[in-house]
Design an enzyme around this catalytic site. Sequence first.
Site, PDB file in Angstrom:
ATOM      1  N   LYS A 207      40.792  40.381  30.687  1.00  0.00           N
ATOM      2  CA  LYS A 207      39.315  40.548  30.506  1.00  0.00           C
ATOM      3  C   LYS A 207      38.684  41.774  30.290  1.00  0.00           C
ATOM      4  CE  LYS A 207      35.160  39.023  33.209  1.00  0.00           C
ATOM      5  NZ  LYS A 207      34.536  38.365  34.240  1.00  0.00           N
ATOM      6  N   GLU A 213      47.746  48.253  34.653  1.00  0.00           N
ATOM      7  CA  GLU A 213      48.982  47.638  34.741  1.00  0.00           C
ATOM      8  C   GLU A 213      49.243  46.911  33.233  1.00  0.00           C
ATOM      9  OE1 GLU A 213      46.755  47.322  37.245  1.00  0.00           O
ATOM     10  OE2 GLU A 213      47.830  47.177  39.267  1.00  0.00           O
ATOM     11  N   GLY A 269      37.969  36.446  36.480  1.00  0.00           N
ATOM     12  CA  GLY A 269      39.248  36.344  36.058  1.00  0.00           C
ATOM     13  C   GLY A 269      39.967  35.256  36.686  1.00  0.00           C
ATOM     14  N   ARG A 270      39.654  35.262  38.274  1.00  0.00           N
ATOM     15  CA  ARG A 270      40.437  34.159  38.905  1.00  0.00           C
ATOM     16  C   ARG A 270      40.094  32.633  38.629  1.00  0.00           C
ATOM     17  NH1 ARG A 270      37.578  37.485  41.866  1.00  0.00           N
ATOM     18  NH2 ARG A 270      35.960  37.000  42.882  1.00  0.00           N
ATOM     19  N   GLU A 355      40.694  36.504  46.881  1.00  0.00           N
ATOM     20  CA  GLU A 355      39.834  37.349  46.164  1.00  0.00           C
ATOM     21  C   GLU A 355      38.224  36.897  46.128  1.00  0.00           C
ATOM     22  OE1 GLU A 355      41.231  40.295  42.943  1.00  0.00           O
ATOM     23  OE2 GLU A 355      39.957  38.526  41.831  1.00  0.00           O
ATOM     24  N   HIS A 386      62.593  24.612  56.521  1.00  0.00           N
ATOM     25  CA  HIS A 386      63.792  25.218  57.013  1.00  0.00           C
ATOM     26  C   HIS A 386      63.468  26.648  57.223  1.00  0.00           C
ATOM     27  CE1 HIS A 386      66.363  21.502  56.822  1.00  0.00           C
ATOM     28  NE2 HIS A 386      65.296  21.262  55.633  1.00  0.00           N
ATOM     29  N   LYS A 508      42.655  51.112  43.419  1.00  0.00           N
ATOM     30  CA  LYS A 508      42.866  51.566  41.702  1.00  0.00           C
ATOM     31  C   LYS A 508      42.443  53.173  41.369  1.00  0.00           C
ATOM     32  CE  LYS A 508      41.531  47.101  39.773  1.00  0.00           C
ATOM     33  NZ  LYS A 508      40.647  46.526  38.965  1.00  0.00           N
TER      34      LYS A 508
HETATM   35  O1  F6P Z   1      42.517  43.451  40.619  1.00  0.00           O
HETATM   36  C1  F6P Z   1      41.094  42.432  40.334  1.00  0.00           C
HETATM   37  C2  F6P Z   1      41.192  42.013  38.872  1.00  0.00           C
HETATM   38  O2  F6P Z   1      39.824  42.313  38.417  1.00  0.00           O
HETATM   39  C3  F6P Z   1      41.153  40.615  39.077  1.00  0.00           C
HETATM   40  O3  F6P Z   1      39.930  40.066  39.361  1.00  0.00           O
HETATM   41  C4  F6P Z   1      41.408  40.061  37.664  1.00  0.00           C
HETATM   42  O4  F6P Z   1      41.871  38.932  37.647  1.00  0.00           O
HETATM   43  C5  F6P Z   1      42.651  41.034  37.638  1.00  0.00           C
HETATM   44  O5  F6P Z   1      42.124  42.582  38.080  1.00  0.00           O
HETATM   45  C6  F6P Z   1      42.959  41.434  35.924  1.00  0.00           C
HETATM   46  O6  F6P Z   1      41.708  41.855  35.343  1.00  0.00           O
HETATM   47  P1  F6P Z   1      41.927  42.020  33.721  1.00  0.00           P
HETATM   48  O7  F6P Z   1      41.915  40.451  33.301  1.00  0.00           O
HETATM   49  O8  F6P Z   1      40.331  42.713  33.550  1.00  0.00           O
HETATM   50  O9  F6P Z   1      42.937  42.708  33.250  1.00  0.00           O
END
Ligand code: F6P
Length: 543
Positions: A207, A213, A269-270, A355, A386, A508
């Site tokens: 987003k 990452e 995002g979620r 979240e 199990h 972060k």
């Molecule tokens: O770690 C939080 C967050 O902002 C989430 O809410 C989001 O889904 C994820 O990181 C990834 O964010 P982006 O789509 O901006 O890379």
Amino acid sequence: MTEKLTDLPQWKALETHHAEFDRVNLRELFKTDPARAERYFAQAGDLSVDYSKQLVTDETLRLLLDLARERGVFELRDWMFRGEKINLTEDRAVLHVALRAPETERIEVDGADVVPEVHEVLHRMAAFSARVRGGEWTGATGKRIKTVVNIGIGGSDLGPAMAYEALKPYSMRDMQFRFVSNVDGADLYEATHDLDPAETLFIVSSKTFTTVETVTNATSAKKWLLAGLGGDESAVAKHFVAVSTNAEGVSAFGIDTANMFGFWDWVGGRYSYDSAIGLSLMIAIGPERFEEMLQGFHTMDEHFRTAPAEKNLPLLLGLIGIWYRDFWDAQTLAVLPYSHYLSKFTAYLQQLDMESNGKSTRRDGEPVEWQTGPVVWGTPGTNGQHAYYQLIHQGTLLIPADFIGFDRPIEGTDPFGQHDALMANFFAQTEALAFGKTREQVEGEGVPAAQVPHRIFRGNHPTTTVTARRLTPSVLGQLVALYEHKVFVQGAVWDIDSFDQWGVELGKVLAKKIVPELSSDAAPEHDSSTNAAIERYRADREP
Ligand code: F6P
């Protein structure tokens, strides 16, 4: 909504009601009310929900619904659907419902109808997916794309990865789909080491397009691609597309914005996998199936928006969750799908729920003085039976659980006819949890006296049973929307902003500070524990 939640008469009434509840148990409730299973049952779209095995009575539901009314849940719901900026801390509308609104609907944000833009992107996604699926979109050397690798994390990974897994039987089986999220280089390595770069398409989903990452993995993927294709930068355009709200970031990364699929800041995002974030899924299952999934989402949206409170499933499930969290002190919710294809469903719900509602500050900035979101956990049955079900049956914790199952397997996926065996376990577990096994029953079986206490099941463990005929794209959409709106209801009652996520920021920021320290000789500047850990790591770090 100025009055404190716990001072409300509706809250106090629930406290009093709960205090009387130790005299109530599910065995008695079923015995005294033969119609209980029929009455505590509701349907929405293709989903049937039996909540008769919950520790609730008519009085409980009445009091919970009173609380919802008092807390303005219905008003907030209507504001959300109207595009009002209910995400207060980020001053944003919350409009994932617009992502699945039919073209004929009009939903405005700041006076502009967003529905045409949503459909414009969906059409572009469909055209692109058709080209990749049909082999018209080729890599830089003219080879057909065989593998799609989605690079994203959180909402830009969990949704498409979960839904791809859920709908795999509907996917193009001669293509592969992989999902890379972890900044641990092993994730990207495992996803790419056996691939031919000439046949690989990366979808960089983010987003913000600033997530460390994702940018790290995408940068490494670009290096891997160029190394494999002779280093010509122009290859990137045929092997990288982006999904983002940040055109500048996409361009700075080196992806042509002509190959970018956009979405909007009013999609959390979620809550985003039914936006362009679902591009990898659309390539896998095709635009028609994706459209069926959107219709499923929309079916549940309409149910939530219009169904009467007494039969409104997201409302009921949300309120029942509050009943356990705040009055029974249940700290967790187990979500247990009896479907191999839903193996990632609970992990997906963890972000959606935790979240969203893992908050302790009210919308007005004051601290909450009540419990908020539960820990959500679980894996598909029967594997969990199990492993950890022992604790649910006989441990000391109260663990409400949602059981999700299907009358029929997805066509072609149960060639040896095992579905009855799976579903027998599904039915057996909720029965055992609710009704247990009494001392008399155990003794009646001639069990040695010393074992009797160990083999008693006290029962009275609450469960909700969610079923549908079969797991289809539409049913998946309905299920996800059910939980999305359930989380909404809970956030509304708890008076928290379910749509921000400030709690992920601190880690972060600290990680950014620590990165250069790991390869430096200067003394790290943290607490003594963190300093010592960094120093031990440095001493052992590969040169
Ligand atoms: O770690 C939080 C967050 O902002 C989430 O809410 C989001 O889904 C994820 O990181 C990834 O964010 P982006 O789509 O901006 O890379």
